[in-house]
Design an enzyme around this catalytic site. Structure first.
Site, PDB file in Angstrom:
ATOM      1  N   SER A  25      67.484  77.294  63.840  1.00 22.52           N
ATOM      2  CA  SER A  25      66.388  78.243  63.966  1.00 22.52           C
ATOM      3  C   SER A  25      66.587  79.314  62.902  1.00 22.52           C
ATOM      4  O   SER A  25      67.338  80.268  63.099  1.00 22.52           O
ATOM      5  CB  SER A  25      66.389  78.873  65.373  1.00 22.52           C
ATOM      6  OG  SER A  25      65.510  79.965  65.436  1.00 22.52           O
ATOM      7  N   GLU A  26      65.954  79.118  61.763  1.00 19.93           N
ATOM      8  CA  GLU A  26      66.116  80.086  60.671  1.00 19.93           C
ATOM      9  C   GLU A  26      65.620  81.457  61.112  1.00 19.93           C
ATOM     10  O   GLU A  26      66.222  82.478  60.790  1.00 19.93           O
ATOM     11  CB  GLU A  26      65.371  79.610  59.420  1.00 19.93           C
ATOM     12  CG  GLU A  26      66.030  78.426  58.715  1.00 19.93           C
ATOM     13  CD  GLU A  26      65.800  77.095  59.413  1.00 19.93           C
ATOM     14  OE1 GLU A  26      64.905  77.011  60.282  1.00 19.93           O
ATOM     15  OE2 GLU A  26      66.521  76.128  59.089  1.00 19.93           O
ATOM     16  N   ASP A  78      64.287  75.917  50.916  1.00 18.40           N
ATOM     17  CA  ASP A  78      63.036  75.344  51.424  1.00 18.40           C
ATOM     18  C   ASP A  78      62.855  75.599  52.924  1.00 18.40           C
ATOM     19  O   ASP A  78      61.758  75.478  53.443  1.00 18.40           O
ATOM     20  CB  ASP A  78      63.026  73.831  51.192  1.00 18.40           C
ATOM     21  CG  ASP A  78      63.436  73.476  49.778  1.00 18.40           C
ATOM     22  OD1 ASP A  78      62.613  72.960  49.029  1.00 18.40           O
ATOM     23  OD2 ASP A  78      64.611  73.733  49.430  1.00 18.40           O
ATOM     24  N   GLU A 111      73.475  77.345  60.142  1.00 22.75           N
ATOM     25  CA  GLU A 111      73.559  75.958  60.594  1.00 22.75           C
ATOM     26  C   GLU A 111      74.738  75.251  59.927  1.00 22.75           C
ATOM     27  O   GLU A 111      74.855  75.267  58.698  1.00 22.75           O
ATOM     28  CB  GLU A 111      72.250  75.236  60.264  1.00 22.75           C
ATOM     29  CG  GLU A 111      71.087  75.763  61.073  1.00 22.75           C
ATOM     30  CD  GLU A 111      69.743  75.649  60.363  1.00 22.75           C
ATOM     31  OE1 GLU A 111      69.617  74.858  59.419  1.00 22.75           O
ATOM     32  OE2 GLU A 111      68.821  76.375  60.762  1.00 22.75           O
ATOM     33  N   HIS A 131      63.730  69.953  49.317  1.00 21.05           N
ATOM     34  CA  HIS A 131      65.114  70.393  49.074  1.00 21.05           C
ATOM     35  C   HIS A 131      65.289  70.891  47.641  1.00 21.05           C
ATOM     36  O   HIS A 131      66.372  70.817  47.077  1.00 21.05           O
ATOM     37  CB  HIS A 131      66.108  69.258  49.320  1.00 21.05           C
ATOM     38  CG  HIS A 131      66.159  68.781  50.729  1.00 21.05           C
ATOM     39  ND1 HIS A 131      65.169  68.010  51.280  1.00 21.05           N
ATOM     40  CD2 HIS A 131      67.069  68.981  51.717  1.00 21.05           C
ATOM     41  CE1 HIS A 131      65.481  67.740  52.536  1.00 21.05           C
ATOM     42  NE2 HIS A 131      66.622  68.325  52.829  1.00 21.05           N
TER      43      HIS A 131
END
Lengths: 414, 337
Positions: free
Chosen positions: B59-60, B85, B29, B129
């Protein structure tokens, strides 16, 4: 406005249910089956927006009389059609013997392809050497039609000393890079996005090879399915994305994963993908649609989504009992028939085959499968005879064994 | 030797490997045109083109799943997860797929991917985070897990990770991204360029995976730390005046047990420090290993100083973060035991 608290003001949850359950009469009256030959065949470079209806219809070639009709007919020679029948018959015979082997305790588990043989067998013949499939557990037809040795398949099922995967995988979770068959995962849907990644890599390297992803109707609910469509659409990956809708995800009918959407194929519309539905029990139709999509990918025109409308005649696996959740006679009532019988009838109609030859060939294939089985069993079965060494268990976790694994291997005494 | 920030070192590692091997691709990303939210990939798209370094959908799962497919093809993807995270949607692809592909296919398909992600707190990132998920990955057979603590190691370890034939989780302590850390949250931070650890050679070099480094020699107690906590441990040793030997683990899986055991047998005492939560954290594995291998040399129980078993709070970040005070208390207690 209804008064707050009145029954009319309350929400209710919709939980879809199949039309019938055990004891009921099978009913497929709501499955709309278009006439064979009635769906048009667009050029492969068609704008996906022009063929939106193809996601709601069913492409069919073989009609009830055994004739191949319409614009999707004629993609195979007589010899190729005969070969297709042989592949499907081989898979069915293989299935029957391995199911029996599981019942005899020679392995822990088996999954058969009964009723779905046309899908993978016909698709495989639309591919070129070097293309890569990312299959589920019900596409062994890709291996059978790709001439992968049956003895190796059985060695894998038996987890014996000759198992190409050293006894590490569940039975039927084959892997053969040389035959374009990616290692099968038990976690559903994961391979769909991997297929897209493989295809992206081929495009990055300016290669000519393409990928095919496979998923079942139930697994389309997994996030991996949606990730695959996003990536395929975004990067126009040279991939064919196949959804095998066999109506059942173990005991859960296809309406649960599909929800209120029209069809599984229609999910491609939101991603701008050309999306087609095809009669999965029609070898000729499956091949024609696969060839169309493969050519599209090969010509760098991007991905295609295909839904194969079929029916899982057998149990989900040897651990499943379908009579507990659906009518026993439902498979007989399936309106698209049996893929083997339909192709057989087509060849008989054309004078290329006969009932006698069919019976004789069935007997020959049974001999071939039994011979392969004997050969495989020389190397052992799950609980008897040769098995992979315990030392093998520690190998291949990494390319080079790290010290902690070496210590554990030594502790295990191997 | 050029001095650089950890971000520059990480970028340099990708630059070097992309220049040497056409099969290395970088995506995630915001990593393409913009160069990543932390700018780790800045300039790579301009230099290598947008098919070698590109932006990905949010979309990890998709990023890691696509990388696995690319690796099966023969590429060496180095992907970025914007924050550690956010890796959980990709967890199944990492754990069930990447980690096992070589094993389950008996080497027919392999997965030489690197999954980079900023880890840890110290930038007021709150509970979404700031996490340190290393223990979730060190529990998985087939993965390698790396946490650098300075620019030199970050570059050398990342090059080694990209060239490694197996999947590597590369956790980048974001507190160290832009400059050194003296272990205290409330002191001004000087630039890496003025710090000796900020030096990293030009061009190609590797720091081998699986090798720890003794950062501070000592004879009284061994402190096992990695990433940001190396500096906390150093501050605690200096402030307590305890002659601690500080080991920077660098790679958590596979772990350099030999260096750990040699040190603990010498000192007879051990304190484990990490930022992640206590229960079932990586410190538990370290304590167990030390007990197994050094029991008859130990003169005190193995102590653990970690984050608390709560989500990482925003306003109370520095009460959560294991600072020199808490580590110092553990050192004093261990010495007195």
């Amino acid at each position: 406005m209804p008064e707050y608290g009145a029954e009319t003001a309350r929400l209710s949850l919709h939980v879809p249910e199949p039309e019938v359950r055990p004891g009921d009469t099978p009913d497929f009256s709501k499955v709309v089956i278009p006439k064979a030959g009635s769906v048009d065949r667009p050029p492969v470079d068609v704008d996906p927006r022009e063929i939106r209806d193809h996601a709601y219809s069913i492409i069919r070639v073989l009609n009830r009389d055994g004739d191949a009709v319409g614009p999707w007919a004629g993609t195979l020679t007589d010899d190729e059609v005969m070969e297709g029948l042989r592949h499907m018959m081989t898979l069915r015979t293989f299935d029957a013997r391995m199911l029996m082997a599981q019942r005899q305790g020679k392995t822990s588990f088996y999954m058969q392809h009964m009723g779905e043989e046309a899908v993978a067998c016909a698709f495989r013949k639309a591919l070129e050497p070097g293309d890569m499939n990312f299959p589920t557990y019900r596409q062994a037809g890709l291996l059978i039609a790709g001439d992968y040795p049956m003895v190796d398949m059985m060695n894998q099922i038996y987890s014996n000393e000759a198992d190409p995967l050293k006894g590490r995988q569940l039975p039927i979770m084959y892997s053969s890079k040389d035959h374009g068959f990616f290692s099968i995962s038990g976690n559903l849907g994961t391979q769909f996005i991997q297929a897209v990644g493989w295809a992206m890599a081929s495009a990055i390297k300016r290669d000519t090879r393409i990928a095919a992803g496979w998923i079942g109707d139930g697994s389309t609910a997994e996030s991996d399915f949606h990730a695959a469509l996003v990536f395929a659409s975004t990067y126009r990956a040279p991939v064919v994305l196949n959804i095998v809708n066999n109506q059942w995800a173990i005991s859960t009918y296809q309406g649960i994963a599909r929800g209120g959407s029209g069809t599984f194929a229609a999910r491609g519309h939101g991603f701008g993908l050309p999306s087609l539905r095809v009669d999965g029990n029609d070898y000729l139709a499956v091949h024609a649609v696969a060839k169309w999509a493969v050519e599209r990918a090969r010509r760098n025109l991007g991905p295609t989504l295909i839904e194969y409308v079929t029916y899982r005649v057998g149990a989900h696996s040897t651990s499943d009992d379908p009579s507990a959740y659906r009518p026993k006679t439902e498979s007989d009532a399936w309106p698209l028939g049996d893929p083997v019988i339909r192709l057989k009838n087509h060849l008989i109609k054309r004078g290329l085959w006969s009932d006698e030859r069919h019976k004789q060939t069935e007997a020959e294939f049974l001999d071939t499968v039994i011979a392969a089985q004997k050969e495989a069993e020389k190397h052992g079965t799950l609980h008897a005879g040769g098995k992979p060494s315990t030392r093998d268990m520690f190998e291949g976790v990494y390319e080079t064994m790290p010290p902690h694994l070496r210590r554990q291997r030594q502790k295990a005494g191997v | 030797m050029p001095r650089m920030t950890m971000i520059e070192a990480i970028r340099s590692a990708m630059d070097v490997t992309m220049g040497r091997d056409d099969n290395v691709v970088v995506f995630g990303e915001d990593v393409g045109y913009f160069g990543g939210v932390f700018r780790c990939t800045a300039g790579l798209q301009q230099k290598y083109g947008k098919t070698r370094c590109f932006d990905a959908p949010i979309s990890e799962l998709g990023i890691v799943g696509a990388a696995i497919g690319m690796a099966a093809y023969g590429l060496k993807p180095c992907v970025e997860i914007q924050f550690a995270d956010y890796v959980y949607p990709a967890y199944d692809q990492i754990v069930s797929e990447a980690a096992r592909l070589r094993y389950r296919s008996n080497g027919q398909f392999t997965c030489p991917i690197v999954i980079r992600m900023p880890t840890g707190g110290g930038i007021f990132g709150g509970q979404t985070h700031s996490q340190s998920p290393e223990a979730l990955f060190t529990h998985v057979s087939g993965l390698k897990v790396v946490v650098p603590s300075n620019p030199h190691d970050a570059k050398g370890l990342l090059i080694a990770a990209i060239e490694d034939p197996d999947p590597v989780i590369f956790l980048e302590p974001k507190r160290l991204y832009n400059g050194p850390f003296d272990g205290h949250h409330d002191r001004p931070v000087t630039a890496w360029s003025k710090h000796p650890l900020g030096e990293a050679p030009d061009g190609h070099y590797t720091v081998p995976l699986g090798k720890a480094e003794v950062r501070r020699a000592g004879s009284a107690v061994t402190v096992l730390a990695y990433g940001t906590m190396v500096y906390v441990a150093q501050a605690a040793a200096e402030e307590t005046g305890i002659d601690a030997e500080i080991i920077d683990l660098r790679t958590l899986l596979p772990l350099d047990l030999e260096t750990i055991v040699t040190s603990v047998k010498k000192t007879g005492r051990c304190v484990v420090v990490h930022e992640a939560t206590l229960t079932s954290g990586f410190g538990a594995e370290l304590a167990a290993l030390v007990q197994e291998h050094c029991f008859f040399h130990l003169e005190a129980p193995v102590a653990r100083v970690t984050g608390w078993d709560t989500p990482y709070p925003h306003a109370q970040e520095w009460d959560y973060f294991p600072g020199p005070k808490r580590v110092g208390e553990a050192l004093v207690e261990t010495m007195g035991a």
